[in-house]
Design a protein around this motif. Structure first.
Motif, PDB file in Angstrom:
ATOM      1  N   VAL A   1       0.766  -1.300  -0.130  1.00 36.18           N
ATOM      2  CA  VAL A   1       0.008   0.007  -0.196  1.00 36.18           C
ATOM      3  C   VAL A   1       1.006   1.371   0.075  1.00 36.18           C
ATOM      4  O   VAL A   1       0.617   2.145  -0.522  1.00 36.18           O
ATOM      5  N   LEU A   2       1.993   1.180   0.742  1.00 37.98           N
ATOM      6  CA  LEU A   2       2.962   2.384   0.567  1.00 37.98           C
ATOM      7  C   LEU A   2       3.492   2.704  -0.766  1.00 37.98           C
ATOM      8  O   LEU A   2       3.374   4.050  -1.090  1.00 37.98           O
ATOM      9  N   ASP A   3       3.791   1.635  -1.762  1.00 39.19           N
ATOM     10  CA  ASP A   3       3.810   2.104  -3.042  1.00 39.19           C
ATOM     11  C   ASP A   3       2.663   2.862  -3.649  1.00 39.19           C
ATOM     12  O   ASP A   3       2.836   3.737  -4.494  1.00 39.19           O
ATOM     13  N   ASP A   4       1.527   2.109  -3.284  1.00 40.75           N
ATOM     14  CA  ASP A   4       0.192   2.736  -4.104  1.00 40.75           C
ATOM     15  C   ASP A   4      -0.100   4.403  -3.508  1.00 40.75           C
ATOM     16  O   ASP A   4      -0.140   5.048  -4.425  1.00 40.75           O
ATOM     17  N   ILE A   5       0.124   4.376  -2.403  1.00 38.32           N
ATOM     18  CA  ILE A   5      -0.150   5.869  -1.900  1.00 38.32           C
ATOM     19  C   ILE A   5       0.793   6.891  -2.376  1.00 38.32           C
ATOM     20  O   ILE A   5       0.522   8.107  -2.462  1.00 38.32           O
ATOM     21  N   GLY A   6       1.981   6.193  -2.341  1.00 38.91           N
ATOM     22  CA  GLY A   6       2.982   7.097  -3.265  1.00 38.91           C
ATOM     23  C   GLY A   6       2.441   7.940  -4.643  1.00 38.91           C
ATOM     24  O   GLY A   6       3.040   8.747  -5.077  1.00 38.91           O
ATOM     25  N   ARG A   7       1.590   7.207  -5.264  1.00 35.57           N
ATOM     26  CA  ARG A   7       1.055   7.395  -6.497  1.00 35.57           C
ATOM     27  C   ARG A   7      -0.230   8.194  -6.569  1.00 35.57           C
ATOM     28  O   ARG A   7      -0.620   8.371  -7.740  1.00 35.57           O
ATOM     29  N   ILE A   8      -0.662   8.365  -5.302  1.00 37.70           N
ATOM     30  CA  ILE A   8      -1.823   9.157  -5.250  1.00 37.70           C
ATOM     31  C   ILE A   8      -1.706  10.773  -5.960  1.00 37.70           C
ATOM     32  O   ILE A   8      -0.712  11.445  -5.560  1.00 37.70           O
ATOM     33  N   LYS A   9      -2.316  11.027  -6.763  1.00 37.58           N
ATOM     34  CA  LYS A   9      -2.066  12.319  -7.613  1.00 37.58           C
ATOM     35  C   LYS A   9      -2.268  13.599  -6.395  1.00 37.58           C
ATOM     36  O   LYS A   9      -3.039  13.703  -5.838  1.00 37.58           O
ATOM     37  N   GLY A  10      -1.234  14.258  -6.610  1.00 34.70           N
ATOM     38  CA  GLY A  10      -1.243  15.394  -5.464  1.00 34.70           C
ATOM     39  C   GLY A  10      -0.776  15.037  -4.174  1.00 34.70           C
ATOM     40  O   GLY A  10      -0.661  15.892  -3.238  1.00 34.70           O
ATOM     41  N   GLY A  11      -0.506  13.713  -3.928  1.00 33.77           N
ATOM     42  CA  GLY A  11      -0.350  13.372  -2.574  1.00 33.77           C
ATOM     43  C   GLY A  11       0.877  14.164  -1.894  1.00 33.77           C
ATOM     44  O   GLY A  11       0.904  14.395  -0.508  1.00 33.77           O
ATOM     45  N   ARG A  12       1.963  13.882  -2.748  1.00 29.12           N
ATOM     46  CA  ARG A  12       3.071  14.783  -2.118  1.00 29.12           C
ATOM     47  C   ARG A  12       3.013  16.205  -2.227  1.00 29.12           C
ATOM     48  O   ARG A  12       3.357  17.077  -1.378  1.00 29.12           O
TER      49      ARG A  12
END
Length: 511
Positions: free
Chosen positions: A268-279
């Motif tokens: 899931v850590l890999d997936d949340i790193g790809r949330i658009k605008g998450g960073r």
């Protein structure tokens, strides 16, 4: 393995000549030194229960420790703030996430740690039930009276109608003005952004999302809406004013306090790193991350059970703290002693140079590390509440408590670096990994910078300037060595620098 991030050691003497033999190369990622969870920083009643839960469930103590912090934040419920200095205050809510593979008994740990919160919730519901019933009855009576008045006005003669209409309108307004208290709720599970807003609105600005799964990230990413919806989570963490004006509802929350305590699978850590605008919008920078080592395969078959007295004390203290702060409207302000303020300031001065974009250990995750001192202050407030309970607001936060919070902050920092490594947060590391794979497909023992650039994708390495940081990182890790440029003295373009390649470049176990 590298030195601990927080060990301030002198850099090596770079003037020393390199030995002719190759040293073992250092992997680009996956070699972080992760600190053990410092349970000794907790007050005794929390520490004893956390360690007992970890023993009985045979799970890493990090899991129970992080959930315990979320439980304390839920009990505080935004009803306490830490006054740092001047106008600077930090609320007492936290976002924590622990990453563990399946079969690690995450649900059992969550149930044990959060059970007192559900007990406190039931006590709050029982306490408010009479007031809710009374308000519901009052509202029903007022509505029925308004309806009777409206019916009477509708059938009245013309001369009497205006006065009766005014009476009916007045009674309808009275009926609408009756406020029915919401049934108290402390915890939610995998709520949508809209649900989070509504829950915080009806619960006096606070709610806690606690889950042993990671579905909340799918919801934030837009599972139901089709687009990411981070606003309520960002404002709920920061305590920024939240207002919703729509045709169907209007919700105003001046000081929202959202707590999140989650446990997810590492993927899931890999997936949340790809949330658009998450960073870019700062969502991922608000979580305190923990990446403990699983005990699966090394667990005891007959562990020690949780002592009854330890369980009872934990439940009593969590319930008492929750009920004490539940009725507060203005927050309890926790002040720092001068020594505590000095300790926090010294920590801030240690963190600041590490935020530098070039050369700083946190330069590539400054969105996270820039909030580290604030998160540490929040943790200090929670430790203080846990230590002193109902008397916490009458006593200042001591330097010892701040130092304990700093130790927890340092723990989360080392784990955050490892987590962001997984997410590919450092673009230089990502590019260096690409270059390393290209070098593995090269047959020679050396290569020029110009020839290497030709082999790489122009979309990722448009110019030599894009390549240099990646080559510098590979050189720092011992994968390549730049050779002195041999100038011919003639006209024309100077020769491209050449790099010797580590002879173990094709051994994939080294990278």
């Amino acid at each position: 393995m590298s030195a601990d991030l927080w060990d301030d050691v002198a850099p090596p003497d770079t003037d020393e000549p390199q030995p002719p033999a190759w040293d073992d190369p250092v992997p680009l990622t996956g070699n972080r030194m992760l600190r053990d969870f410092p349970t000794h920083t907790f007050p005794d009643w929390v520490r004893e229960f956390v360690e007992a839960v970890a023993e009985e469930t045979q799970t890493p103590v990090d899991l129970a420790g992080c959930v315990a912090l979320s439980v304390l934040a839920t009990a505080a419920g935004g009803r306490a703030v830490v006054h740092i200095r001047g106008n600077y205050r930090e609320p007492s809510n936290l976002f924590t996430v622990v990453a563990l593979p399946p079969a690690n008994r995450k649900s059992a740990v969550f149930d044990l740690l959060t059970s007192p919160l559900y007990d406190a919730e039931q006590q709050l519901q029982a306490k408010t039930a009479p007031a809710i019933a009374e308000a519901q009855m009052t509202a029903r009576i007022a509505k029925e009276a308004a309806e009777r008045a409206a019916a009477k006005a509708a059938s009245a003669d013309v001369g009497e109608r205006d006065a009766l209409v005014q009476t009916a309108v007045s009674m309808a307004r009275t009926a609408e003005s009756v406020t029915i208290p919401a049934e108290p709720q402390l915890l939610a599970d995998d709520a949508t952004a809209e649900t989070v807003i509504s829950l915080m609105d009806e619960q006096g600005g606070r709610i806690s999302v606690m889950s042993a799964e990671g579905e909340i990230f799918d919801i934030i990413a837009g599972r139901y809406s089709g687009a990411p919806n981070m606003g309520p989570f960002l404002k709920g963490h920061a305590g920024d004013r939240l207002r919703v004006n729509r045709q169907t509802r209007k919700e105003y929350i001046d000081h929202p306090a959202l707590t999140m305590g989650l446990c997810v699978q590492p993927q899931v850590l890999d997936d949340i790193g790809r949330i658009k605008g998450g960073r870019g919008r700062g969502l991922l920078g608000r979580f305190l991350y923990s990446l403990p080592e699983s005990l699966v395969g090394r667990r005891k078959s007959s562990p020690d059970p949780i002592p009854d007295a330890v369980r009872a004390t934990y439940a009593e203290r969590v319930i008492d703290l929750t009920l004490f702060l539940a009725d507060w409207t203005d927050p309890a302000v926790l002040q720092l002693t001068p020594d505590a303020d000095a300790a926090l300031l010294a920590f801030q001065e240690r963190v600041e140079p590490k935020l530098a974009a070039r050369g700083g250990a946190f330069g590539h995750i400054s969105d996270w590390a820039g909030k580290l001192v604030g998160a540490t202050a929040r943790i200090a407030g929670l430790l203080h509440l846990a230590e002193h309970g109902a008397n916490a607001h009458t006593r200042p936060v001591t330097a010892d408590t701040v130092r304990a919070a700093i130790e927890l902050g340092e723990y989360f920092a080392t784990h955050a670096l490892a987590v962001f490594d997984r997410m590919g947060a450092d673009p230089t590391v990502a590019r260096a990994t690409t270059v390393l794979e290209t070098l593995r497909n090269h047959d020679g023992i050396d290569i020029s910078k110009r020839d290497l650039l030709v082999k790489l994708s122009r979309s990722e390495f448009a110019t030599v300037a894009d390549l240099e940081p990646a080559l510098g990182l590979l050189e720092d890790h011992g994968w390549v060595r730049m050779q002195p440029v041999q100038r011919t003295g003639g006209r024309g373009r100077p020769p491209s620098p050449r790099y010797l390649i580590h002879p173990r470049i094709h051994d994939t176990t080294t990278g």
